[in-house]
Design a protein around this motif. Structure first.
Motif, PDB file in Angstrom:
ATOM      1  N   ASN A  65       0.827  -1.195   0.000  1.00 12.55           N
ATOM      2  CA  ASN A  65       0.000   0.000   0.000  1.00 12.55           C
ATOM      3  C   ASN A  65       0.870   1.257   0.000  1.00 12.55           C
ATOM      4  OD1 ASN A  65      -2.343   1.536   0.052  1.00 12.55           O
ATOM      5  ND2 ASN A  65      -2.455   1.506   2.286  1.00 12.55           N
ATOM      6  N   GLU A  66       1.899   1.273   0.836  1.00 17.72           N
ATOM      7  CA  GLU A  66       2.800   2.420   0.896  1.00 17.72           C
ATOM      8  C   GLU A  66       3.550   2.598  -0.414  1.00 17.72           C
ATOM      9  OE1 GLU A  66       4.521   5.789   2.088  1.00 17.72           O
ATOM     10  OE2 GLU A  66       2.911   4.715   3.110  1.00 17.72           O
ATOM     11  N   ARG A  67       3.987   1.496  -1.018  1.00 24.72           N
ATOM     12  CA  ARG A  67       4.683   1.573  -2.306  1.00 24.72           C
ATOM     13  C   ARG A  67       3.763   2.160  -3.384  1.00 24.72           C
ATOM     14  NH1 ARG A  67       4.917  -0.666  -7.035  1.00 24.72           N
ATOM     15  NH2 ARG A  67       3.321  -2.203  -6.583  1.00 24.72           N
ATOM     16  N   LEU A  68       2.517   1.726  -3.376  1.00 28.47           N
ATOM     17  CA  LEU A  68       1.555   2.236  -4.355  1.00 28.47           C
ATOM     18  C   LEU A  68       1.254   3.714  -4.127  1.00 28.47           C
ATOM     19  CD1 LEU A  68      -0.849  -0.814  -4.553  1.00 28.47           C
ATOM     20  CD2 LEU A  68       0.746  -0.033  -6.319  1.00 28.47           C
ATOM     21  N   ARG A  69       1.203   4.134  -2.881  1.00 30.09           N
ATOM     22  CA  ARG A  69       0.996   5.560  -2.588  1.00 30.09           C
ATOM     23  C   ARG A  69       2.148   6.402  -3.117  1.00 30.09           C
ATOM     24  NH1 ARG A  69      -3.097   6.712   1.140  1.00 30.09           N
ATOM     25  NH2 ARG A  69      -3.903   4.875   2.196  1.00 30.09           N
ATOM     26  N   ARG A  70       3.390   5.924  -2.897  1.00 33.89           N
ATOM     27  CA  ARG A  70       4.560   6.656  -3.405  1.00 33.89           C
ATOM     28  C   ARG A  70       4.548   6.699  -4.933  1.00 33.89           C
ATOM     29  NH1 ARG A  70       7.282   3.551   0.490  1.00 33.89           N
ATOM     30  NH2 ARG A  70       8.095   2.232  -1.172  1.00 33.89           N
ATOM     31  N   GLU A  71       4.211   5.571  -5.544  1.00 28.03           N
ATOM     32  CA  GLU A  71       4.150   5.525  -7.005  1.00 28.03           C
ATOM     33  C   GLU A  71       3.071   6.474  -7.526  1.00 28.03           C
ATOM     34  OE1 GLU A  71       3.296   2.362 -10.617  1.00 28.03           O
ATOM     35  OE2 GLU A  71       3.530   1.613  -8.578  1.00 28.03           O
ATOM     36  N   ASN A  72       1.949   6.519  -6.850  1.00 30.56           N
ATOM     37  CA  ASN A  72       0.858   7.407  -7.249  1.00 30.56           C
ATOM     38  C   ASN A  72       1.294   8.876  -7.179  1.00 30.56           C
ATOM     39  OD1 ASN A  72      -1.723   8.117  -8.073  1.00 30.56           O
ATOM     40  ND2 ASN A  72      -2.494   8.189  -5.977  1.00 30.56           N
ATOM     41  N   LEU A  73       1.979   9.246  -6.103  1.00 30.73           N
ATOM     42  CA  LEU A  73       2.472  10.618  -5.980  1.00 30.73           C
ATOM     43  C   LEU A  73       3.452  10.962  -7.102  1.00 30.73           C
ATOM     44  CD1 LEU A  73       3.015  10.959  -2.135  1.00 30.73           C
ATOM     45  CD2 LEU A  73       1.319  12.149  -3.531  1.00 30.73           C
ATOM     46  N   LEU A  74       4.336  10.035  -7.407  1.00 28.44           N
ATOM     47  CA  LEU A  74       5.297  10.254  -8.484  1.00 28.44           C
ATOM     48  C   LEU A  74       4.585  10.439  -9.817  1.00 28.44           C
ATOM     49  CD1 LEU A  74       8.238  10.335  -9.471  1.00 28.44           C
ATOM     50  CD2 LEU A  74       8.083   7.851  -9.766  1.00 28.44           C
ATOM     51  N   LEU A  75       3.608   9.614 -10.082  1.00 24.45           N
ATOM     52  CA  LEU A  75       2.864   9.722 -11.339  1.00 24.45           C
ATOM     53  C   LEU A  75       2.083  11.032 -11.419  1.00 24.45           C
ATOM     54  CD1 LEU A  75       1.620   6.046 -11.687  1.00 24.45           C
ATOM     55  CD2 LEU A  75       3.380   7.185 -13.058  1.00 24.45           C
ATOM     56  N   GLN A  76       1.539  11.473 -10.292  1.00 23.18           N
ATOM     57  CA  GLN A  76       0.826  12.753 -10.276  1.00 23.18           C
ATOM     58  C   GLN A  76       1.783  13.898 -10.573  1.00 23.18           C
ATOM     59  OE1 GLN A  76      -1.043  12.902  -6.433  1.00 23.18           O
ATOM     60  NE2 GLN A  76      -2.766  11.632  -7.064  1.00 23.18           N
ATOM     61  N   GLU A  77       2.983  13.836  -9.991  1.00 23.25           N
ATOM     62  CA  GLU A  77       3.981  14.882 -10.265  1.00 23.25           C
ATOM     63  C   GLU A  77       4.403  14.858 -11.729  1.00 23.25           C
ATOM     64  OE1 GLU A  77       7.115  14.138  -7.497  1.00 23.25           O
ATOM     65  OE2 GLU A  77       5.943  14.813  -5.781  1.00 23.25           O
TER      66      GLU A  77
END
Length: 94
Positions: A65-77
Motif C-alpha cells: 500500500n505504501e509503495r503504491l501511494r509513493r508511485e501514485n504521488l510520483l505519477l501525479q507529479e
C-alpha cells in the motif's frame, strides 16, 4: 527453446510477485529469471486463479500500500510537469 522450470518454482515465484511488495523486476533478478517471464507466469496464474497473495501477511499488504501511494504521488507529479512547463513557456512569450 528456453529453460524449463518446475511448477513449484513457478508457483513460488508468482506468489512472491503478487504478495511480497517487492517489484517484479527485483524478484525476477533475485530468482535469476527474466521479468517478462515472471510477468507471463503471473498473468497465467491470475487467469487460472491458481495463486493469490497471502492476505494474512498484513505487513506485506501495508508495504505494498505504501509503495503504491509513493508511485501514485510520483505519477501525479509527472503528469503535472508538462502543464507547468506549458504555463512557463506561455508566460515567457508574453
Amino acid at each position: 527453446m528456453g529453460r524449463v522450470y518446475k511448477a513449484e518454482f513457478r508457483h513460488e515465484a508468482v506468489r512472491l510477485a503478487l504478495g511480497s511488495g517487492l517489484s517484479r523486476e527485483r524478484i525476477a533478478q533475485d530468482l535469476g529469471i527474466g521479468s517478462s517471464t515472471l510477468k507471463t507466469w503471473s498473468r497465467e496464474a491470475r487467469k487460472a486463479d491458481t495463486v493469490k497473495p497471502d492476505a494474512t501477511d498484513h505487513a506485506a499488504l501495508l508495504r505494498e500500500n505504501e509503495r503504491l501511494r509513493r508511485e501514485n504521488l510520483l505519477l501525479q507529479e509527472e503528469r503535472e510537469l508538462p502543464k507547468k512547463a506549458t504555463q512557463f513557456f506561455a508566460s515567457q512569450r508574453s
